[in-house]
Design an enzyme around this catalytic site. Structure first.
Site, PDB file in Angstrom:
ATOM      1  N   ASP A   1       2.149  -5.913  12.978  1.00  0.00           N
ATOM      2  CA  ASP A   1       1.076  -5.909  14.207  1.00  0.00           C
ATOM      3  C   ASP A   1       0.079  -4.926  13.954  1.00  0.00           C
ATOM      4  O   ASP A   1      -1.063  -5.073  14.277  1.00  0.00           O
ATOM      5  CB  ASP A   1       1.825  -5.548  15.366  1.00  0.00           C
ATOM      6  CG  ASP A   1       3.050  -6.544  15.681  1.00  0.00           C
ATOM      7  OD1 ASP A   1       3.090  -7.200  16.866  1.00  0.00           O
ATOM      8  OD2 ASP A   1       4.110  -6.418  15.040  1.00  0.00           O
TER       9      ASP A   1
ATOM     10  N   GLU B   1      -4.088   3.770   8.705  1.00  0.00           N
ATOM     11  CA  GLU B   1      -3.740   2.531   7.961  1.00  0.00           C
ATOM     12  C   GLU B   1      -4.746   2.127   7.054  1.00  0.00           C
ATOM     13  O   GLU B   1      -4.625   1.844   5.941  1.00  0.00           O
ATOM     14  CB  GLU B   1      -3.358   1.526   8.878  1.00  0.00           C
ATOM     15  CG  GLU B   1      -1.732   1.675   9.371  1.00  0.00           C
ATOM     16  CD  GLU B   1      -1.639   2.591  10.677  1.00  0.00           C
ATOM     17  OE1 GLU B   1      -2.684   2.776  11.059  1.00  0.00           O
ATOM     18  OE2 GLU B   1      -0.693   2.533  11.299  1.00  0.00           O
TER      19      GLU B   1
ATOM     20  N   ILE C   1      -1.715  -4.470  11.369  1.00  0.00           N
ATOM     21  CA  ILE C   1      -2.743  -4.920  10.358  1.00  0.00           C
ATOM     22  C   ILE C   1      -3.956  -5.007  11.223  1.00  0.00           C
ATOM     23  O   ILE C   1      -5.170  -4.831  10.684  1.00  0.00           O
ATOM     24  CB  ILE C   1      -2.390  -6.337   9.623  1.00  0.00           C
ATOM     25  CG1 ILE C   1      -2.427  -7.370  11.022  1.00  0.00           C
ATOM     26  CG2 ILE C   1      -1.081  -6.452   8.977  1.00  0.00           C
ATOM     27  CD1 ILE C   1      -2.586  -8.990  10.193  1.00  0.00           C
TER      28      ILE C   1
ATOM     29  N   PHE D   1       5.191  -2.299  10.893  1.00  0.00           N
ATOM     30  CA  PHE D   1       5.002  -3.644  11.795  1.00  0.00           C
ATOM     31  C   PHE D   1       3.795  -4.401  11.304  1.00  0.00           C
ATOM     32  O   PHE D   1       2.798  -3.769  11.297  1.00  0.00           O
ATOM     33  CB  PHE D   1       4.993  -3.069  13.164  1.00  0.00           C
ATOM     34  CG  PHE D   1       6.141  -2.667  13.979  1.00  0.00           C
ATOM     35  CD1 PHE D   1       6.920  -3.641  14.766  1.00  0.00           C
ATOM     36  CD2 PHE D   1       6.475  -1.454  13.561  1.00  0.00           C
ATOM     37  CE1 PHE D   1       7.981  -2.904  15.349  1.00  0.00           C
ATOM     38  CE2 PHE D   1       7.615  -0.688  14.484  1.00  0.00           C
ATOM     39  CZ  PHE D   1       8.347  -1.603  15.186  1.00  0.00           C
TER      40      PHE D   1
ATOM     41  N   HIS E   1       4.585  -5.429  19.203  1.00  0.00           N
ATOM     42  CA  HIS E   1       5.637  -5.145  18.036  1.00  0.00           C
ATOM     43  C   HIS E   1       6.376  -6.239  17.793  1.00  0.00           C
ATOM     44  O   HIS E   1       7.618  -5.991  17.479  1.00  0.00           O
ATOM     45  CB  HIS E   1       6.344  -3.819  18.688  1.00  0.00           C
ATOM     46  CG  HIS E   1       5.421  -2.499  18.732  1.00  0.00           C
ATOM     47  ND1 HIS E   1       4.650  -2.106  19.755  1.00  0.00           N
ATOM     48  CD2 HIS E   1       5.563  -1.492  17.588  1.00  0.00           C
ATOM     49  CE1 HIS E   1       4.151  -1.045  19.234  1.00  0.00           C
ATOM     50  NE2 HIS E   1       4.642  -0.395  18.219  1.00  0.00           N
TER      51      HIS E   1
ATOM     52  N   GLU F   1       3.878   5.224   6.403  1.00  0.00           N
ATOM     53  CA  GLU F   1       4.385   5.937   7.313  1.00  0.00           C
ATOM     54  C   GLU F   1       6.095   6.165   7.274  1.00  0.00           C
ATOM     55  O   GLU F   1       6.763   5.215   7.259  1.00  0.00           O
ATOM     56  CB  GLU F   1       3.973   5.560   8.693  1.00  0.00           C
ATOM     57  CG  GLU F   1       2.599   5.783   8.944  1.00  0.00           C
ATOM     58  CD  GLU F   1       1.920   4.720  10.057  1.00  0.00           C
ATOM     59  OE1 GLU F   1       2.525   3.971  10.630  1.00  0.00           O
ATOM     60  OE2 GLU F   1       0.847   4.527   9.565  1.00  0.00           O
TER      61      GLU F   1
END
Ligand SMILES: Cc1ncc(C[n+]2csc(CCOP(=O)(O)OP(=O)(O)O)c2C)c(N)n1
Ligand SMILES: [Mg+2]
Lengths: 339, 330
Positions: free
Chosen positions: A88, A63, A90, A86, A132, A32
């Site tokens: 986060d 993702e 995942i 980030f 985040h 991204e």
């Protein structure tokens, strides 16, 4: 002859990406906001212009899709570098990481390689809220099949990035946002900047770096907490004449357990600092690796300074309370040393 | 269903209220982050995604929703929260991480919760959809009134959750509406570059739900389109996707220079607050004086809320250890 350059972590990592892309046509980047924006944390700054949209691919916010795609491209012989801003996130693509990228090599009995790098930004401390600001290091390191790289300074960032891109293994390159030295997070941490050679060089995985030699207490930090350890060590030295040795493993998978053990054998005391949730994580792993080898090297109980198993609050005083800061490290060290 | 004159005045007040709030937040945000810009600093720290330009998406849809209905918002929640009627004081205080805020400082800008307003947010893209559809399912199972609405951006339609949730909303015929605010950008990636079709509302066909696209960021048109979606949801005809063309006037987040947005596009961006005011004055729903009165009324309420936030105390650091589990003690 160029003069000596001091770079930030983000700049140094990007330099390695650039060199590899110039010298190996199978290397490309996707993720991204990489093309026009240069990555949310500057990891791809200017690469879009340099290499064009065919090698620096902007993706939709998909993702699980694009990490799956990168895995396939790697299986087909490309060397993708995936940018996931980030760590986060995942949460929405963990399957592609854990069940695809990290498993193919082993399950195929070594027939299928996934030479891919997954770059991500971790950490908090700037009031960005619970979704985040996480570290999630253990969630990456716990799963077999991936290398996990955690540079704390610019020199390591460049060398480890070269190694990551050239590696035939799946490498998670976990950058810490405050360590990266990106524009929006204030002045870069001084000890994260280093003189970085122009030419490419690699740093082997699984070889720790002794950041500072000492005799009274061993501190093991990772990424941002290395710098918190440095600050704490300086204070302990000047205020209490305590000599601290700091070990930076540089990669948590593989982990240089020998270097940690050797240091603790010398100092007799071990403190581990990590930004992740404490339980079931890095601090426990490091301590265990010493204790299971020989508990008698420890002269007192080991200590850990990590997130006390709390989701990260937004408000500054509460967030500071859960962060593994130099203050907390000094406090725990003093307890160990009976000060 | 067209909005009445009173409803139109109310919608104007709401977009003004939201804009005034965002303007004050913007001002405060940059007041204390220098000399070296640092997100961590200042009275309002962290990332702020303002709603400048997107206010009608909330103001035009909320009048159809009652306190029985549930709303989930995203990383850009101010206009949703304000048009839903959340208390400005508690909102301002939460943005400042104060003890008097909606979540006593635990949540922040991207995590505003108000049980009373059945309102929550998620900063993870498209992840407001599942919970909204889940409330719709629960209401349906219990035979209760109340529909659920999630608000998100056009780029969020490319997240896996969108497909999964919309499909289930179709299967279970849920009283759920997915509102997509199409500002043409997901951070630095344009809709054209990220989305294979022109309109996400066309995806409704894939899920057997109703889809509609509103081509202008106008409170009245949005109000009318939302009326159709809500009528379907309330009468058991199932879910809808309502996509609205809107404008992101201040970039992705404060500090975004928008260097990647073409000049012509920036020049063509319409300011809905100005446009709607002119429209209502032309159509004699408002006079200049009345419009000014609304602005000064909203401005003073916003100023008072900001002051409330500034005057409020920070939480105690150890408050971080409160409310970790509902029942278990850690
Ligand atoms: C799963 C996930 N991926 C990426 C992000 C980072 N991110 C935050 S906002 C955003 C763009 C969202 O665009 P859109 O949905 O169109 O909403 P807008 O910001 O335009 O209102 C991205 C990529 C995120 N929060 N969650
Ligand atoms: Mg958008």
């Amino acid at each position: 002859m160029s003069s000596e350059r001091t770079l930030t972590v983000a700049r140094a990592g990007r330099e390695a990406v650039m060199w590899e892309m110039q010298n190996d046509s199978s290397v490309f980047m996707l993720g991204e906001d990489v093309f026009a924006f240069g990555g949310v944390f500057g990891t791809a700054d200017g690469l879009g212009e340099m290499f064009g949209p065919d090698r620096i691919l902007d993706t939709p916010i998909s993702e699980t899709g694009f990490i799956g795609l990168a895995t396939g491209a790697a299986m087909a012989g490309m060397r993708p570098i995936v940018e996931l801003a980030f760590v986060d996130f995942i949460g929405v693509c963990y399957n592609a990481i854990v069940n695809l990228a990290a498993k193919h090599y082993y399950l195929s009995n070594g027939q299928v390689k996934v030479p891919m790098v997954l770059m991500l930004g971790s950490g908090g401390g700037y009031s960005n809220g619970a979704q985040h600001s996480q570290s999630l290091l253990a969630s990456l390191a716990h799963m077999p099949g991936s290398v996990v790289v955690t540079p704390s300074n610019a020199y390591d960032a460049k060398g480890l990035m070269h190694s990551a891109i050239r590696s035939d293994d799946f490498v998670i390159y976990s950058g810490q946002k405050k360590v990266a030295g990106v524009g929006m997070l204030g002045t870069p941490i001084k000890t994260s900047m280093s003189v970085v050679p122009d030419e490419p060089y690699t740093i082997p995985f699984g070889v720790a770096n002794v950041i500072r030699e000492g005799t009274d207490l061993t501190m093991v930090g990772v990424s941002w907490t290395v710098h918190q350890c440095i600050e704490a060590a300086e204070r302990l030295q000047s205020e209490h004449n305590i000599s601290v040795e700091i070990i930076d493993p540089r990669t948590v998978v593989p982990l240089d357990r020998d270097a940690i053990f050797d240091s603790v054998k010398k100092t007799g005391k071990l403190l581990v600092a990590d930004e992740d949730y404490q339980s079931f994580g890095f601090t426990g792993e490091v301590i265990t690796s010493v204790v299971e080898r020989d508990p008698s090297v420890l002269t007192c109980a080991p200590a850990r300074v990590a997130n006390p198993d709390l989701n990260i609050p937004y408000s500054r005083p509460m967030e500071l309370r859960v962060l593994p800061t130099a203050d907390r490290i000094v406090e725990e060290s003093k307890k160990m040393l009976g000060l | 269903m067209k909005p009445t004159a009173d409803q139109r005045k109310a919608m104007y007040s709401q977009i003004v209220r939201s804009r005034e709030f965002d303007d004050r937040v913007l001002e405060l945000y940059f007041a204390d982050k220098m000399p070296v810009f640092d997100l961590a600093k200042g009275v309002i720290p962290g990332e702020i995604h303002s709603s400048h330009g997107q206010e009608p998406c909330a103001a035009g849809t909320m009048p159809h929703l009652s306190l029985e209905d549930t709303i989930t918002s995203n990383h850009r929640p101010h206009h949703h929260a304000i048009c839903r009627g959340l208390d400005l004081n508690k909102l301002a205080a939460e943005l400042m991480g104060k003890k008097t805020g909606y979540c006593a400082g635990k949540g922040g800008h991207m995590h505003i919760y108000s049980v009373e307003h059945k309102f929550s947010c998620s900063g993870i893209i498209a992840e407001g959809m599942g919970p909204a559809a889940g409330v719709a399912l629960a209401n349906k199972m219990r035979g209760q009134a109340g529909i659920a609405v999630s608000y998100m951006g056009e780029a969020a339609a490319n997240q896996g959750a969108f497909h999964e949730v919309m499909n289930m909303a179709g299967i279970y015929k849920l009283p759920y509406i997915c509102i997509i605010e199409d500002n043409n950008w997901g951070v630095s990636v344009s809709k054209k570059a990220s989305t294979a079709i022109e309109r996400n509302s066309e995806r409704a066909a894939s899920y057997g739900v109703y889809g509609e696209y509103v081509e202008d960021n106008d409170c009245d048109l949005i109000f009318e389109a939302m009326a159709r979606c809500v009528e379907r949801a309330r009468s058991g005809q199932g879910a809808s996707i309502l996509e609205i063309q809107t404008y992101r006037l201040k970039g992705h987040m404060h500090g975004d220079q928008m260097a990647y947005v073409p000049q012509e596009e920036v020049a063509a961006m319409k300011d809905c607050v100005v446009e709607y005011r002119n429209k209502l004055i032309t159509e004699e729903v408002l006079t200049e004086e009345k419009a000014d009165e609304i602005v000064s009324q909203q401005k003073s309420e916003v100023d008072a809320a900001i002051q409330f936030g500034l005057d409020s105390p920070y939480p105690d650091p150890d408050d971080a250890f409160q409310n970790i589990y509902a029942g278990v003690s850690p």
